[in-house]
Design a protein around this motif. Structure first.
Motif, PDB file in Angstrom:
ATOM      1  N   ILE A 231      52.340  96.595  53.387  1.00  0.00           N
ATOM      2  CA  ILE A 231      51.912  95.721  54.477  1.00  0.00           C
ATOM      3  C   ILE A 231      51.866  94.308  53.917  1.00  0.00           C
ATOM      4  O   ILE A 231      50.993  94.000  53.112  1.00  0.00           O
ATOM      5  CB  ILE A 231      50.560  96.199  55.028  1.00  0.00           C
ATOM      6  N   PRO A 232      52.859  93.506  54.290  1.00  0.00           N
ATOM      7  CA  PRO A 232      52.974  92.181  53.658  1.00  0.00           C
ATOM      8  C   PRO A 232      51.747  91.325  53.987  1.00  0.00           C
ATOM      9  O   PRO A 232      51.197  91.478  55.056  1.00  0.00           O
ATOM     10  CB  PRO A 232      54.214  91.574  54.290  1.00  0.00           C
ATOM     11  N   ASP A 233      51.327  90.427  53.087  1.00  0.00           N
ATOM     12  CA  ASP A 233      52.022  90.140  51.852  1.00  0.00           C
ATOM     13  C   ASP A 233      51.432  90.837  50.630  1.00  0.00           C
ATOM     14  O   ASP A 233      52.154  91.318  49.756  1.00  0.00           O
ATOM     15  CB  ASP A 233      51.900  88.628  51.588  1.00  0.00           C
TER      16      ASP A 233
ATOM     17  N   ASP B 151      48.351  99.242  51.687  1.00  0.00           N
ATOM     18  CA  ASP B 151      47.719  97.917  51.753  1.00  0.00           C
ATOM     19  C   ASP B 151      46.860  97.727  50.512  1.00  0.00           C
ATOM     20  O   ASP B 151      46.490  98.697  49.850  1.00  0.00           O
ATOM     21  CB  ASP B 151      46.888  97.749  53.035  1.00  0.00           C
ATOM     22  N   ASP B 152      46.548  96.448  50.241  1.00  0.00           N
ATOM     23  CA  ASP B 152      45.716  96.189  49.059  1.00  0.00           C
ATOM     24  C   ASP B 152      44.278  96.626  49.292  1.00  0.00           C
ATOM     25  O   ASP B 152      43.582  97.050  48.385  1.00  0.00           O
ATOM     26  CB  ASP B 152      45.753  94.702  48.687  1.00  0.00           C
TER      27      ASP B 152
HETATM   28 MG   LIG Z   1      47.339  91.921  53.979  1.00  0.00          MG
END
Ligand SMILES: [Mg+2]
Ligand SMILES: O=P(O)(O)OC[C@H]1O[C@H](OP(=O)(O)OP(=O)(O)O)[C@H](O)[C@@H]1O
Ligand SMILES: NC(=O)CC[C@H](N)C(=O)O
Length: 503
Positions: free
Chosen positions: A300-302, A365-366
């Protein structure tokens, strides 16, 4: 989190400060400010907005001088009015300006003490104005007509004795020099560096090393917890440890999300830490879900890209950029208000349905904080035709408020707060949800610098390194700074009368 920068140069600093702010924009999107000193006269421009919108050509031409400080703001105290944009300034002693990243946890007590004991006036609800006034008062207490580096360090020592919480700050004392300092736990990052020129050495202090890279400065190092770095107006640098009990407890969320991957914080390359987060997450999947049926890994960028690449590699599953990011939309997490955040996710990310149709997709995701991004994205993946949607977070569940400079003041707004793993899986709509373990996250960061014994992991485990955060404090914070509280203030539409000293 906010971004700070200060430069003492042999050339005009306006353009370099501006350029540094654009590189630190990811740390604060609400307001920006630059203050310069030209032979004892100060110039200030600050306003709400992105760096590119706040400074016109005319402003830049007016910001003259070879010493200056600058700030990009993401509010965590007070309100989002331009009156609380930074740098802040007081005229005594000598004229002092300050830019602050972090959040004070004893701001109320300090404000009262400043008024009653120190006879100082605080004009906003910003904790940064309080920090500036404590520093200015302690400089005044040195009782010198000409301040030396030692006097400045003494004042910083007194700041450490009085202030609690997180503060990475850069302050400019007109006609004297510039000082950078970091709280005794080193919660927020700040580095310093130099550049040799034919006229002499230029110095810079900044939140992240990426600002130094982009301006051509060489990194000298991090300002250590409790340390101060002083550069006099004639270009002499000195450093001192100003807190006896200082110990690293850097915010681990800097490595997860806040900082740019091309920065180095406390000797740990953020990029490599994120790769290691991907590796440990892959290990966990292999350990607990050996017969997984993941067809494709989609970041999921960035920010999650770095971890997702490594995760896909270690699982031996194709990595695909299934979401395209609108490059004109900023970071959604640091936007004010939930309505704006939710809308921005859809505007920011759009799926390429080819990558989803009929596939079992692992989205990475992070972190999952309020769940705004993950909920929307999982639905978007399903709408794009995914057979199964799994979701992995490179950080553990975020369950506790942040009190050190990230605007996560209310536990009730955190999607993982008080929910079991199964409840979360259901609420987010994932077929399977995988979180990083906290020990693995800590190891992923510490592997870069084994001298880092401790981190601020409070958002994951509720352990606040400054040890002054109790239930009462958190209740008050929720009461005054939850989204609902801030929205009702905004709706009230009270006009703000500002004090500026721009032309
Ligand atoms: Mg994000
Ligand atoms: O659970 P949430 O409350 O949605 O918060 C977590 C999300 O917010 C951040 O993205 P953001 O869009 O801010 O920035 P990025 O482009 O750097 O990933 C972060 O990377 C997650 O994607
Ligand atoms: N995120 C931050 O570092 C915020 C700095 C300061 N507390 C403010 O609200 O302006």
């Amino acid at each position: 989190m906010c971004g700070i920068v200060g430069i003492v140069s042999h050339q005009p600093v306006n353009q370099e400060l501006y350029d540094a702010l654009t590189v630190l924009q990811h740390r604060g999107q609400d307001a920006a400010g630059i203050m310069t000193d030209a032979d004892g006269r100060l110039f200030l421009r600050k306003e709400n907005g992105l760096v590119r919108d706040v400074f016109s050509q005319a402003h830049m031409e007016t910001l003259i001088g070879t010493m200056g400080i600058a700030h990009v703001r993401y509010p965590t105290a007070g309100c989002d009015s331009s009156a609380e944009a930074q740098p802040f300034y007081v005229n005594s002693p000598f004229g002092v300006a300050l830019a602050h990243n972090g959040n004070l946890t004893n701001a109320d007590v300090l404000k009262r003490d400043l008024f009653i004991q120190d006879r100082r006036h605080i004009n906003t609800d910003s904790d940064s104005e309080i920090l500036l006034n404590v520093f200015a008062h302690e400089l005044m207490e040195q009782d010198k007509l000409r301040l030396t580096a030692e006097d400045v360090f003494e004042a910083v020592s007194r700041v450490h004795q009085r202030c609690r919480g997180a503060y990475a700050a850069v302050a400019m004392i007109s006609g004297v020099g510039m000082v950078g300092f970091r709280d005794p736990h080193g919660i927020r990052p700040v580095v310093y560096g130099k550049r040799e020129t034919p006229e002499g050495t230029d110095y810079i202090i900044a939140s992240e090393s990426v600002a130094l890279d982009s301006l051509g400065y060489e990194l000298i190092g991090d300002i250590a917890p409790g340390e101060a770095v002083f550069i006099s107006t004639d270009g002499l640098l000195s450093t001192r440890r100003c807190a006896p009990e200082a110990q690293y407890a850097t915010c681990i969320f800097e490595y997860v999300y806040l900082a740019r991957p091309d920065s180095v914080i406390d000797d740990v390359y953020v990029y490599k830490a994120r790769l290691r987060m991907g590796a440990t997450l892959a290990e966990k999947i292999r350990r607990e879900w050996g017969d997984h049926d993941i067809d494709v890994v989609v970041p999921i960028p960035d920010t999650s890209r770095t971890s997702a690449v490594q995760l896909a590699n270690d699982l031996d599953v194709p990595y695909r950029e299934g979401f395209i990011k609108n490059r004109y939309i900023g970071r959604t997490f640091i936007m004010p208000g939930q309505a704006q955040r939710r809308k921005s996710v859809r505007q920011k990310l759009n799926p390429i349905d080819l990558e989803f149709r009929g596939k079992n997709v692992l989205l990475v995701d992070d972190s999952i904080v309020r769940g705004t991004t993950s909920r929307e994205i999982i639905q978007m993946a399903r709408d794009a035709g995914a057979a199964k949607v799994y979701f992995a977070s490179a950080a553990p569940p975020v369950r506790y408020p942040n009190v050190y400079g990230i605007d996560m003041p209310a536990a009730s707004e955190l999607v993982a707060h008080g929910r079991t793993h199964e409840e979360l899986e259901r609420l987010l709509g994932a077929d399977r949800l995988i979180y990083q373990d906290l020990d693995d996250l800590i190891e992923a960061v510490r592997a870069g610098n084994t001298n880092l014994k401790d981190f601020d992991t409070s958002v994951f485990d509720g352990r606040y390194p400054t040890q002054d955060v109790d239930a009462e404090y958190l209740n008050q914070l929720e009461l005054f700074r939850s989204d609902a509280a801030k929205d009702s203030k905004r709706r009230a539409g009270q006009p703000v009368i500002e004090i500026h000293n721009t032309a």
